[in-house]
Design a protein around this motif. Structure first.
Motif, mmCIF file in Angstrom:
data_model
loop_
_atom_site.group_PDB
_atom_site.id
_atom_site.type_symbol
_atom_site.label_atom_id
_atom_site.label_comp_id
_atom_site.label_asym_id
_atom_site.label_seq_id
_atom_site.Cartn_x
_atom_site.Cartn_y
_atom_site.Cartn_z
ATOM 1 N N MET A 1 140.476 18.984 56.665
ATOM 2 C CA MET A 1 141.118 18.129 55.682
ATOM 3 C C MET A 1 141.171 16.782 55.702
ATOM 4 O O MET A 1 141.870 16.568 56.869
ATOM 5 C CB MET A 1 142.331 19.058 55.082
ATOM 6 C CG MET A 1 142.828 18.432 53.854
ATOM 7 S SD MET A 1 143.864 19.595 53.202
ATOM 8 C CE MET A 1 142.743 21.014 52.648
ATOM 9 N N ARG A 2 140.672 16.030 55.134
ATOM 10 C CA ARG A 2 140.643 14.546 55.367
ATOM 11 C C ARG A 2 141.500 13.568 54.295
ATOM 12 O O ARG A 2 141.861 12.699 54.730
ATOM 13 C CB ARG A 2 139.300 14.009 55.892
ATOM 14 C CG ARG A 2 138.539 14.726 56.688
ATOM 15 C CD ARG A 2 139.108 14.537 58.112
ATOM 16 N NE ARG A 2 139.818 13.447 58.275
ATOM 17 C CZ ARG A 2 140.464 13.085 59.424
ATOM 18 N NH1 ARG A 2 141.372 14.212 59.972
ATOM 19 N NH2 ARG A 2 141.116 11.915 59.803
ATOM 20 N N GLU A 3 141.550 14.039 53.230
ATOM 21 C CA GLU A 3 141.884 13.334 52.228
ATOM 22 C C GLU A 3 143.085 14.176 51.293
ATOM 23 O O GLU A 3 142.575 15.185 50.564
ATOM 24 C CB GLU A 3 140.937 12.869 50.994
ATOM 25 C CG GLU A 3 140.021 11.897 51.724
ATOM 26 C CD GLU A 3 138.950 11.719 50.533
ATOM 27 O OE1 GLU A 3 138.735 10.143 50.226
ATOM 28 O OE2 GLU A 3 138.070 12.566 50.613
ATOM 29 N N VAL A 4 144.407 13.840 51.594
ATOM 30 C CA VAL A 4 145.292 14.657 50.683
ATOM 31 C C VAL A 4 146.016 13.582 49.818
ATOM 32 O O VAL A 4 146.400 12.665 50.157
ATOM 33 C CB VAL A 4 146.528 15.110 51.633
ATOM 34 C CG1 VAL A 4 147.482 15.751 50.755
ATOM 35 C CG2 VAL A 4 145.809 16.205 52.408
ATOM 36 N N VAL A 5 146.020 13.998 48.512
ATOM 37 C CA VAL A 5 146.649 13.363 47.468
ATOM 38 C C VAL A 5 147.945 14.243 46.930
ATOM 39 O O VAL A 5 147.841 15.602 46.654
ATOM 40 C CB VAL A 5 145.891 13.024 46.209
ATOM 41 C CG1 VAL A 5 146.908 12.596 45.083
ATOM 42 C CG2 VAL A 5 144.588 12.185 46.681
ATOM 43 N N ILE A 6 149.178 13.588 46.845
ATOM 44 C CA ILE A 6 150.329 13.983 46.738
ATOM 45 C C ILE A 6 150.969 13.550 45.170
ATOM 46 O O ILE A 6 151.020 12.443 45.003
ATOM 47 C CB ILE A 6 151.427 13.959 47.508
ATOM 48 C CG1 ILE A 6 150.850 14.556 48.821
ATOM 49 C CG2 ILE A 6 152.854 14.565 46.909
ATOM 50 C CD1 ILE A 6 152.084 14.600 50.000
ATOM 51 N N VAL A 7 150.828 14.261 44.266
ATOM 52 C CA VAL A 7 151.199 13.796 42.853
ATOM 53 C C VAL A 7 152.854 14.159 42.476
ATOM 54 O O VAL A 7 153.095 15.332 42.285
ATOM 55 C CB VAL A 7 150.230 14.348 41.706
ATOM 56 C CG1 VAL A 7 150.632 13.758 40.339
ATOM 57 C CG2 VAL A 7 148.987 13.930 42.108
ATOM 58 N N GLY A 8 153.531 13.276 42.526
ATOM 59 C CA GLY A 8 154.874 13.364 42.351
ATOM 60 C C GLY A 8 155.344 12.875 43.594
ATOM 61 O O GLY A 8 155.466 13.891 44.475
ATOM 62 N N ALA A 9 156.292 11.824 43.698
ATOM 63 C CA ALA A 9 156.663 11.340 44.878
ATOM 64 C C ALA A 9 158.321 11.174 44.915
ATOM 65 O O ALA A 9 158.982 10.175 45.164
ATOM 66 C CB ALA A 9 156.142 9.710 44.920
ATOM 67 N N SER A 10 158.926 12.443 44.685
ATOM 68 C CA SER A 10 160.122 12.603 44.739
ATOM 69 C C SER A 10 160.464 13.748 45.982
ATOM 70 O O SER A 10 159.828 13.507 46.947
ATOM 71 C CB SER A 10 160.604 13.263 43.523
ATOM 72 O OG SER A 10 161.954 13.319 43.363
#
Ligand SMILES: Cc1cc2nc3c(=O)[nH]c(=O)nc-3n(C[C@H](O)[C@H](O)[C@H](O)COP(=O)(O)OP(=O)(O)OC[C@H]3O[C@@H](n4cnc5c(N)ncnc54)[C@H](O)[C@@H]3O)c2cc1C
Length: 410
Positions: A1-10
Motif C-alpha cells: 500500500m503506497r497511497e492512503v487517503v483519509i476523508v474526515g480530518a477529525s
C-alpha cells in the motif's frame, strides 16, 4: 500500500493516520477535512467550552506523531469511484488511492420548521458552540432545549447553571433513555427537576414559529403524547439536540452499503451493497456501522469518543494487513450534568434489567449494571467511576471471545 487517503480530518481520521505511521506505513498520506480548523475535540462543546466560551487552541487534539501528510482542509469529498479507486473533491481535484479511510463522522440532525432556521441552534461544531455561547450570554432567558439525549441534557444543565429558565422537551419517557435504560433515566430526570429544569417527557414539538410574544423570539407548540394536551411555549433561545445523521452523502453512488452509516465487518473493512468486503477501504468513528459483539454482532454506529479513537488501531492494522487488528473497543462515554459525573461502559441502553450493585441513588454515588436476558451488556456509574472497572473488564472478556469481534466477523 503506497497511497492512503483519509476523508474526515477529525478524531477518528487523524488517529488512524497516527496509527498508520506508528505501524510503519511510509507511503503517501492525504487528509481531507471539510472544517477549516486543525482537528479538535467535540465533547467540551457542550461542557466546559459552553460554560467558559470556546477557544480553539484549548480544544485542538494533541498529536505525538509526525504525520508527514498532505492536509486539504476547508474542502470535502463529493463522490467516490471504487472501480477506478479515486475520489473527487469539491474543487474538482481527483485523488487516487490504494487505501481509503472513511472518517466523515456525522452532522447534527436539523430541525427546520419554516421560518425559524436562524433561531434554532444545533451543536456539532466549534462555530455552533461559539453561537450558542453568545446566545446564552444575556441573563435570565427562556431556553427551550428539544431532545434530552446526551447533548440536550448537557446543554440544559449548562443553561440552568447560568441562571436561565430551561424547558427540556423529550419525545420518549425519559432523558437519555436509549443510552442508560429506564431506571437511570428516571434518576437523571430527578436531577434535572431538582436543579430547576422544566422537563417535559413524552412530549413533541408540533410547530415552531418566529412569533414574537412579550419579547420572546420563538413560539413552540408542544404536545404531551400521553395526555394529548397541547400548549404554547415561548423562548429566547431554542436548541435542537435531535441526534445525528451520518455523513455519507458523498458515498451515494459508490456501491458501498452506507445507509445509516458505512457498514463494515469486524476488521472495519467497508462492505458493499451485497455485503462483500471492499479490500483497502475502511470506515472509522461515528460514520462506521460496525458489528457490536455485545448485541450479537448486529452492526450499529456507536457515537462515542473512545470508539472513534479505538477504531484507529484496528483500521490501520486492517489496511496494512497486519494480524494485530484486535477487537473493537468496549463502548464507553462520560458526561457531566448538574455537577454529577455520569459514566457508562458497554451498551446499557440495550439491557432489560437494572441492578444497583454499589452505593445508592439517594446518595448520588452508585454503580448500576444493566443486563439483557441475564447477560451483562453495560454498567453506569454516578460519581463512582472506579466502580466500573470490574464491569468494563467483564465486557472486554465478552467482546474478545465473541467471533463477531474478530476480523472477518459479521
Ligand atoms: C457537542 C458534542 C459533545 C460530545 N460529547 C461526548 C461525550 O461526552 N462523550 C463521548 O464519548 N462522545 C461525545 N461526543 C461524540 C464524539 O465527539 C464523537 O464520537 C467523535 O467526535 C467522533 O469523531 P469522528 O472523527 O468519527 O467524527 P467527527 O468528529 O464528526 O469528524 C468528522 C469530520 O469529517 C468532516 N467531513 C464530513 N464530511 C466530509 C467530506 N465529505 N469530506 C471531507 N470531510 C468531511 C467533518 O466536517 C468533520 O470534521 C460529543 C459530540 C458532540 C458534537
Amino acid at each position: 500500500m503506497r497511497e492512503v487517503v483519509i476523508v474526515g480530518a477529525s478524531l477518528a481520521g487523524t488517529r488512524t493516520a497516527e496509527a498508520l505511521r506508528r505501524a510503519g506505513y511510509d507511503g503517501t498520506l492525504t487528509l481531507v477535512g471539510r472544517e477549516p480548523h486543525p482537528p479538535y475535540d467535540r465533547p467540551p462543546l457542550t461542557k466546559a467550552a459552553l460554560v467558559r466560551g470556546p477557544e480553539l487552541e484549548s480544544l485542538v487534539l494533541p498529536s505525538t506523531v509526525d504525520l508527514d501528510a498532505r492536509w486539504i482542509t476547508g474542502h470535502w469529498a463529493t463522490d467516490l469511484d471504487l472501480t477506478d479507486r479515486h475520489l473527487r473533491l469539491d474543487t474538482g481535484e481527483r485523488l487516487r488511492f490504494d487505501g481509503l479511510v472513511i472518517a466523515t463522522g456525522a452532522s447534527a440532525r436539523r430541525l427546520r420548521p419554516s421560518g425559524v432556521g436562524p433561531l434554532v441552534h444545533h451543536i456539532r461544531t466549534f462555530e455552533d458552540c461559539v453561537q450558542l455561547h453568545q446566545a446564552l450570554a444575556a441573563p435570565d432567558q427562556k431556553v427551550l432545549v428539544i431532545g434530552a439525549g446526551l447533548l440536550g441534557s448537557e446543554v440544559a444543565s449548562v443553561a440552568v447553571a447560568r441562571g436561565h429558565r430551561v424547558t427540556l422537551v423529550e419525545a420518549t419517557e425519559g432523558p437519555m433513555l436509549g443510552a442508560l435504560g429506564p431506571e437511570i433515566s428516571a434518576y437523571c430526570a430527578r436531577l434535572h427537576r431538582a436543579r430547576g429544569v422544566e422537563l417535559r417527557t413524552s412530549t413533541v414539538v408540533l410547530s415552531l414559529s418566529p412569533e414574537t410574544w412579550r419579547g420572546k423570539k420563538a413560539t413552540a407548540v408542544l404536545e404531551d403524547r400521553s395526555s394529548g394536551d397541547r400548549w404554547a411555549a415561548r423562548a429566547d433561545v431554542v436548541v435542537a439536540a435531535l441526534g445525528t445523521v451520518p455523513e455519507t452523502g458523498w458515498l451515494r453512488e459508490s456501491g458501498l452499503d452506507s445507509d445509516g452509516g458505512v457498514r463494515t465487518d469486524g476488521s472495519l473493512t467497508a462492505l458493499d451493497r451485497y455485503g462483500v468486503p471492499v479490500a483497502g477501504v475502511v470506515a472509522v468513528g461515528d460514520v462506521a456501522r460496525a458489528p457490536q459483539p455485545l448485541v450479537g454482532g448486529i452492526a450499529r454506529r456507536v457515537e462515542h469518543w473512545t470508539a472513534a479513537a479505538g477504531h484507529a488501531e484496528i483500521a490501520a492494522a486492517t489496511l496494512l494487513g497486519s494480524a494485530a487488528a484486535g477487537s473493537a473497543p468496549v463502548p464507553s462515554f462520560g458526561t457531566e450534568q448538574h455537577g454529577f459525573e455520569i459514566r457508562a461502559v458497554g451498551l446499557p441502553g440495550v439491557g432489560d434489567a437494572t441492578t444497583v450493585v454499589d452505593g445508592t441513588l439517594e446518595d448520588h454515588r452508585f454503580v448500576a449494571k444493566r443486563t439483557l436476558r441475564g447477560r451483562l451488556v453495560g454498567a453506569v456509574a454516578v460519581n463512582h467511576t472506579a466502580g466500573l472497572t470490574p464491569y468494563r473488564a467483564e465486557l472486554e472478556r465478552q467482546t474478545a471471545r465473541t467471533p463477531e469481534a474478530t476480523p472477518g466477523g459479521k
